[in-house]
Design a protein around this motif. Structure first.
Motif, short mmCIF file in Angstrom:
data_model
loop_
_atom_site.label_atom_id
_atom_site.label_comp_id
_atom_site.label_asym_id
_atom_site.label_seq_id
_atom_site.Cartn_x
_atom_site.Cartn_y
_atom_site.Cartn_z
N UNK A 73 -27.16 -0.92 -11.47
CA UNK A 73 -28.22 -0.16 -12.13
C UNK A 73 -28.71 0.96 -11.21
N UNK A 74 -28.83 0.68 -9.94
CA UNK A 74 -29.24 1.69 -8.96
C UNK A 74 -28.22 2.83 -8.92
N UNK A 75 -26.95 2.47 -9.00
CA UNK A 75 -25.88 3.48 -8.98
C UNK A 75 -26.04 4.42 -10.18
N UNK A 76 -26.26 3.85 -11.36
CA UNK A 76 -26.43 4.68 -12.55
C UNK A 76 -27.68 5.56 -12.44
N UNK A 77 -28.74 5.01 -11.88
CA UNK A 77 -29.96 5.80 -11.71
C UNK A 77 -29.76 6.92 -10.70
N UNK A 78 -29.00 6.65 -9.65
CA UNK A 78 -28.72 7.68 -8.66
C UNK A 78 -28.01 8.86 -9.31
N UNK A 79 -27.10 8.55 -10.23
CA UNK A 79 -26.35 9.59 -10.94
C UNK A 79 -26.97 9.86 -12.30
N UNK A 80 -28.28 9.92 -12.34
CA UNK A 80 -29.01 10.07 -13.60
C UNK A 80 -28.61 11.29 -14.40
N UNK A 81 -28.18 12.35 -13.74
CA UNK A 81 -27.85 13.57 -14.48
C UNK A 81 -26.60 13.41 -15.35
#
Length: 96
Positions: A73-81
Protein backbone atom coordinates in the motif's frame (compact mmCIF):
# COMPACT_ATOMS: atom_id res chain seq x y z
CA UNK A 1 11.08 9.55 -9.67
CA UNK A 2 12.79 6.39 -10.85
CA UNK A 3 10.19 3.68 -11.49
CA UNK A 4 10.83 0.65 -9.28
CA UNK A 5 10.56 -1.65 -12.29
CA UNK A 6 13.27 0.20 -14.22
CA UNK A 7 16.71 -1.24 -14.92
CA UNK A 8 19.14 -1.43 -12.06
CA UNK A 9 21.46 1.50 -11.46
CA UNK A 10 25.17 1.43 -10.68
CA UNK A 11 25.99 4.20 -8.25
CA UNK A 12 29.51 5.48 -8.66
CA UNK A 13 31.84 5.90 -5.71
CA UNK A 14 31.26 9.13 -3.80
CA UNK A 15 28.01 9.86 -5.73
CA UNK A 16 26.18 10.95 -2.61
CA UNK A 17 29.24 11.66 -0.46
CA UNK A 18 28.48 14.05 2.38
CA UNK A 19 24.75 14.41 1.58
CA UNK A 20 23.89 14.85 5.24
CA UNK A 21 20.20 15.61 4.61
CA UNK A 22 19.57 12.70 2.22
CA UNK A 23 16.89 10.61 3.84
CA UNK A 24 15.05 8.99 0.98
CA UNK A 25 16.07 7.63 -2.38
CA UNK A 26 14.20 5.08 -4.48
CA UNK A 27 16.41 2.60 -6.27
CA UNK A 28 15.28 -0.26 -8.50
CA UNK A 29 16.08 -3.85 -7.52
CA UNK A 30 19.56 -4.97 -8.52
CA UNK A 31 21.14 -1.54 -8.08
CA UNK A 32 24.74 -1.59 -6.88
CA UNK A 33 27.45 0.74 -5.69
CA UNK A 34 30.87 0.79 -7.33
CA UNK A 35 33.00 1.53 -4.32
CA UNK A 36 36.02 -0.46 -5.40
CA UNK A 37 37.99 2.52 -6.71
CA UNK A 38 38.14 4.54 -3.51
CA UNK A 39 38.02 4.17 0.24
CA UNK A 40 35.11 6.63 0.35
CA UNK A 41 31.94 4.80 -0.49
CA UNK A 42 28.89 6.14 -2.31
CA UNK A 43 26.98 7.10 0.82
CA UNK A 44 29.81 8.04 3.18
CA UNK A 45 28.83 10.81 5.60
CA UNK A 46 25.12 10.47 4.70
CA UNK A 47 24.28 10.40 8.37
CA UNK A 48 20.51 9.96 8.07
CA UNK A 49 20.79 7.00 5.69
CA UNK A 50 23.59 5.47 7.76
CA UNK A 51 21.53 5.82 10.95
CA UNK A 52 18.64 4.04 9.28
CA UNK A 53 20.40 1.29 7.30
CA UNK A 54 23.97 1.02 8.62
CA UNK A 55 27.37 2.32 7.58
CA UNK A 56 28.11 0.34 4.42
CA UNK A 57 26.92 1.19 0.93
CA UNK A 58 25.65 -2.37 0.44
CA UNK A 59 23.39 -2.22 3.49
CA UNK A 60 22.07 1.19 2.45
CA UNK A 61 21.32 -0.01 -1.08
CA UNK A 62 19.62 -3.14 0.25
CA UNK A 63 17.47 -0.98 2.51
CA UNK A 64 16.55 1.41 -0.27
CA UNK A 65 15.77 -1.25 -2.88
CA UNK A 66 13.64 -3.35 -0.55
CA UNK A 67 11.83 -0.59 1.32
CA UNK A 68 8.40 -1.46 -0.11
CA UNK A 69 8.73 -5.27 0.00
CA UNK A 70 6.33 -5.74 2.90
CA UNK A 71 4.38 -2.53 2.32
CA UNK A 72 2.48 -2.73 -0.99
CA UNK A 73 0.00 0.00 0.00
CA UNK A 74 2.89 2.35 0.78
CA UNK A 75 4.38 1.58 -2.63
CA UNK A 76 1.14 2.53 -4.37
CA UNK A 77 0.86 5.71 -2.33
CA UNK A 78 4.45 6.63 -3.15
CA UNK A 79 3.54 6.37 -6.84
CA UNK A 80 0.25 8.19 -6.34
CA UNK A 81 0.49 10.05 -9.64
CA UNK A 82 0.15 6.79 -11.57
CA UNK A 83 -1.92 4.75 -9.10
CA UNK A 84 -5.64 4.41 -9.68
CA UNK A 85 -8.23 4.25 -6.93
CA UNK A 86 -9.12 0.74 -8.12
CA UNK A 87 -5.51 -0.44 -7.76
CA UNK A 88 -5.32 0.98 -4.25
CA UNK A 89 -8.67 -0.55 -3.27
CA UNK A 90 -7.61 -3.99 -4.54
CA UNK A 91 -4.29 -3.77 -2.74
CA UNK A 92 -5.99 -2.89 0.54
CA UNK A 93 -8.54 -5.69 0.13
CA UNK A 94 -5.74 -8.20 -0.51
CA UNK A 95 -4.04 -7.14 2.74
CA UNK A 96 -7.03 -8.05 4.88
Amino acid sequence: IVPLNSQSIEIEAKSFYNCRALVNLVLPQGSTADDSTTHKHSFQRCALLQDRFGEGADSIITGLTSRFERFPVHKLCYYHSSTTAQELRLCIENQE
